[in-house]
Enzyme design. Structure first.
Site, PDB file in Angstrom:
ATOM      1  N   LYS A 194     -11.473   2.252 -15.191  1.00 52.12           N
ATOM      2  CA  LYS A 194     -11.930   0.893 -14.863  1.00 52.12           C
ATOM      3  C   LYS A 194     -12.341   0.125 -16.120  1.00 52.12           C
ATOM      4  CE  LYS A 194     -11.441   1.006 -10.340  1.00 52.12           C
ATOM      5  NZ  LYS A 194     -10.430   0.147  -9.665  1.00 52.12           N
TER       6      LYS A 194
ATOM      7  N   ASN B 140      -5.420  -4.159  -6.817  1.00 51.70           N
ATOM      8  CA  ASN B 140      -6.642  -3.652  -6.182  1.00 51.70           C
ATOM      9  C   ASN B 140      -6.593  -2.169  -5.834  1.00 51.70           C
ATOM     10  OD1 ASN B 140      -9.136  -3.992  -4.240  1.00 51.70           O
ATOM     11  ND2 ASN B 140      -7.472  -3.153  -2.990  1.00 51.70           N
TER      12      ASN B 140
ATOM     13  N   TYR C 266     -12.865   7.928 -13.561  1.00 56.43           N
ATOM     14  CA  TYR C 266     -12.823   6.613 -12.887  1.00 56.43           C
ATOM     15  C   TYR C 266     -13.372   5.529 -13.821  1.00 56.43           C
ATOM     16  CZ  TYR C 266     -13.800   3.427  -8.876  1.00 56.43           C
ATOM     17  OH  TYR C 266     -13.863   2.382  -7.991  1.00 56.43           O
TER      18      TYR C 266
ATOM     19  N   ASP D  42       3.897   2.487  -4.601  1.00 59.33           N
ATOM     20  CA  ASP D  42       3.047   3.431  -5.334  1.00 59.33           C
ATOM     21  C   ASP D  42       2.726   2.770  -6.663  1.00 59.33           C
ATOM     22  OD1 ASP D  42       1.750   5.388  -6.677  1.00 59.33           O
ATOM     23  OD2 ASP D  42       3.337   6.891  -6.510  1.00 59.33           O
ATOM     24  N   VAL D  43       1.485   2.307  -6.816  1.00 65.96           N
ATOM     25  CA  VAL D  43       1.143   1.547  -8.027  1.00 65.96           C
ATOM     26  C   VAL D  43       1.150   2.409  -9.281  1.00 65.96           C
ATOM     27  CG1 VAL D  43      -0.192  -0.214  -6.792  1.00 65.96           C
ATOM     28  CG2 VAL D  43      -1.368   1.812  -7.708  1.00 65.96           C
TER      29      VAL D  43
ATOM     30  N   ASP E 162       0.850  -1.194   0.000  1.00 64.49           N
ATOM     31  CA  ASP E 162       0.000   0.000   0.000  1.00 64.49           C
ATOM     32  C   ASP E 162       0.889   1.248   0.000  1.00 64.49           C
ATOM     33  OD1 ASP E 162      -3.266   0.214   0.945  1.00 64.49           O
ATOM     34  OD2 ASP E 162      -2.085   2.063   0.898  1.00 64.49           O
TER      35      ASP E 162
HETATM   36  N1  LIG Z   1     -15.747   0.865  -2.260  1.00 67.77           N
HETATM   37  C1  LIG Z   1     -16.460   0.755  -3.359  1.00 67.77           C
HETATM   38  O1  LIG Z   1     -17.670   1.026  -3.353  1.00 67.77           O
HETATM   39  C2  LIG Z   1     -15.819   0.260  -4.616  1.00 67.77           C
HETATM   40  C3  LIG Z   1     -16.659  -0.081  -5.683  1.00 67.77           C
HETATM   41  C4  LIG Z   1     -16.084  -0.527  -6.856  1.00 67.77           C
HETATM   42  C5  LIG Z   1     -14.725  -0.668  -6.956  1.00 67.77           C
HETATM   43  N2  LIG Z   1     -13.913  -0.342  -5.911  1.00 67.77           N
HETATM   44  C6  LIG Z   1     -12.481  -0.509  -6.083  1.00 67.77           C
HETATM   45  O2  LIG Z   1     -11.984  -1.298  -5.013  1.00 67.77           O
HETATM   46  C7  LIG Z   1     -10.586  -1.048  -4.882  1.00 67.77           C
HETATM   47  C8  LIG Z   1     -10.263  -0.859  -3.426  1.00 67.77           C
HETATM   48  O3  LIG Z   1     -10.847   0.351  -2.967  1.00 67.77           O
HETATM   49  P1  LIG Z   1     -11.633   0.472  -1.587  1.00 67.77           P
HETATM   50  O4  LIG Z   1     -13.036   0.713  -1.916  1.00 67.77           O
HETATM   51  O5  LIG Z   1     -11.305  -0.668  -0.712  1.00 67.77           O
HETATM   52  O6  LIG Z   1     -11.040   1.867  -1.057  1.00 67.77           O
HETATM   53  P2  LIG Z   1     -10.007   2.205   0.097  1.00 67.77           P
HETATM   54  O7  LIG Z   1      -9.726   3.656  -0.062  1.00 67.77           O
HETATM   55  O8  LIG Z   1     -10.541   1.714   1.394  1.00 67.77           O
HETATM   56  O9  LIG Z   1      -8.702   1.369  -0.270  1.00 67.77           O
HETATM   57  C9  LIG Z   1      -7.836   1.744  -1.308  1.00 67.77           C
HETATM   58  C10 LIG Z   1      -6.404   1.507  -0.863  1.00 67.77           C
HETATM   59  O10 LIG Z   1      -5.546   1.799  -1.977  1.00 67.77           O
HETATM   60  C11 LIG Z   1      -4.433   2.514  -1.481  1.00 67.77           C
HETATM   61  N3  LIG Z   1      -3.833   3.317  -2.558  1.00 67.77           N
HETATM   62  C12 LIG Z   1      -4.325   4.452  -3.110  1.00 67.77           C
HETATM   63  N4  LIG Z   1      -3.478   4.919  -4.030  1.00 67.77           N
HETATM   64  C13 LIG Z   1      -2.421   4.048  -4.061  1.00 67.77           C
HETATM   65  C14 LIG Z   1      -1.216   3.997  -4.802  1.00 67.77           C
HETATM   66  N5  LIG Z   1      -0.915   4.949  -5.704  1.00 67.77           N
HETATM   67  N6  LIG Z   1      -0.378   2.972  -4.584  1.00 67.77           N
HETATM   68  C15 LIG Z   1      -0.668   2.026  -3.667  1.00 67.77           C
HETATM   69  N7  LIG Z   1      -1.779   2.027  -2.923  1.00 67.77           N
HETATM   70  C16 LIG Z   1      -2.655   3.026  -3.116  1.00 67.77           C
HETATM   71  C17 LIG Z   1      -4.988   3.376  -0.355  1.00 67.77           C
HETATM   72  O11 LIG Z   1      -3.945   3.802   0.520  1.00 67.77           O
HETATM   73  C18 LIG Z   1      -5.976   2.428   0.278  1.00 67.77           C
HETATM   74  O12 LIG Z   1      -5.370   1.655   1.309  1.00 67.77           O
HETATM   75  C19 LIG Z   1     -10.287   0.162  -5.765  1.00 67.77           C
HETATM   76  O13 LIG Z   1      -9.688  -0.278  -6.977  1.00 67.77           O
HETATM   77  C20 LIG Z   1     -11.649   0.736  -6.031  1.00 67.77           C
HETATM   78  O14 LIG Z   1     -11.680   1.467  -7.224  1.00 67.77           O
HETATM   79  C21 LIG Z   1     -14.446   0.106  -4.738  1.00 67.77           C
END
Ligand SMILES: NC(=O)c1ccc[n+]([C@@H]2O[C@H](COP(=O)([O-])OP(=O)(O)OC[C@H]3O[C@@H](n4cnc5c(N)ncnc54)[C@H](O)[C@@H]3O)[C@@H](O)[C@H]2O)c1
Length: 263
Positions: free
Chosen positions: A162, A95, A158, A68-69, A42
């Site tokens: 995606k 993710n 976004y 950093d992805v 992360d």
């Molecule tokens: N929560 C939702 O409703 C939802 C719906 C559809 C898709 N998603 C997708 O699920 C995935 C996880 O998101 P989440 O909802 O758990 O949110 P979240 O914010 O809880 O988790 C995202 C994590 O990614 C990390 N992150 C952000 N930028 C980064 C980078 N450049 N390098 C490394 N790590 C990084 C953050 O620090 C965080 O820990 C994402 O790809 C998001 O687009 C989420």
């Protein structure tokens, strides 16, 4: 037939990006419960350490790695160091993600670039790096979103990222299939996490639980199952796609969204 064996990941090396929070955290914990050793990667090193500690407390094997992805060198280092440390890589969950809510007519090029870098280019970097070290029988899971199925106001960058990541998922599946590497996606719907909690947060950073709950109820009411998914629901889909139970599945997207969209 031993059903637990089908889902068991003992001895398998796994990386989960964005593993410090939300869906990534839940995925890291489920994969570790299935016996995998998990690298919790992360941008937020503290949250990665915290999830690593949680997994260890539950008797699992994990280590934290700051990544950093959006930076290919950082992703390459993550994958290469993991492969060297554990003699390979079996499962990669791309993710990590961010959302910047801004109508397309107003979004800056810098914001658009940032959303594409973190959500789309990261998938390219991750899959390329993994393909260099993965053995036959390995699995890549990319976290997409229900946004791939319909547009909403303020989420154009976004959605572009995606939808692009979905295209990468399908194309990598075709290209890496002959190497015995499967590539699939999950498309979560509204899930309580860091990203959605931004919606309940005002300009001064104050979180309004009532506003958040109202939005969550609206999302639930629009879904056929009249519910919203939890991070654990997405994590269970990740487990399926990571395990031998899905050995004949590649290039597919599992929608974990209470039926909110179907394709
Ligand atoms: N929560 C939702 O409703 C939802 C719906 C559809 C898709 N998603 C997708 O699920 C995935 C996880 O998101 P989440 O909802 O758990 O949110 P979240 O914010 O809880 O988790 C995202 C994590 O990614 C990390 N992150 C952000 N930028 C980064 C980078 N450049 N390098 C490394 N790590 C990084 C953050 O620090 C965080 O820990 C994402 O790809 C998001 O687009 C989420």
């Amino acid at each position: 037939m031993d059903l637990t064996e089908l889902f068991r990941l003992t001895g398998r090396t796994t990386i989960v990006t964005g593993g410090g929070s939300g869906i990534g955290r839940a995925s890291a914990r489920v994969l570790a419960s299935a016996g995998a050793r998990v690298v919790v990667a992360d941008l937020d090193a503290d949250s990665a350490e915290q999830v690593t500690a949680e997994i260890k407390e539950e008797g699992g094997e994990a280590r934290a790695h700051r990544v950093d992805v959006a930076d290919p060198a950082s992703v390459n280092a993550l994958v290469e160091e993991t492969a060297v440390a554990y003699g390979g890589l079996d499962i990669l969950v791309n993710n990590a993600g961010i959302m910047i809510r801004r109508p397309l007519a107003e979004i800056s090029y810098e914001e658009f670039d940032r959303v594409l870098s973190v959500n789309l280019k990261s998938v390219l970097y991750g899959c390329q790096a993994a393909a260099r070290v993965m053995r036959p029988g390995s699995s890549i899971v990319n976290t997409l979103s229900t946004i791939i199925d319909f547009p909403t106001v303020g989420t154009g960058s976004y959605a572009a990222a995606k939808k692009g990541a979905e295209a990468l998922t399908r194309t990598f599946a075709v290209e890496l299939g002959p190497q015995g590497i499967r590539v699939n996606g999950i498309a979560p719907g509204w899930t309580d996490s860091g990203i959605t909690r931004q919606r309940g947060t005002d300009g001064s950073g104050r979180f309004d639980q009532q506003q958040f709950d109202t939005l969550a109820h609206k999302m639930a009411a629009a879904a056929p199952l009249r519910m919203t998914a939890e991070a654990a629901d997405s994590a269970n889909a990740v487990l399926y796609l990571a395990s031998a139970a899905s050995r004949a599945v590649t290039g597919q997207v599992i929608r974990v969204n209470a039926g909110a969209s179907m394709a």
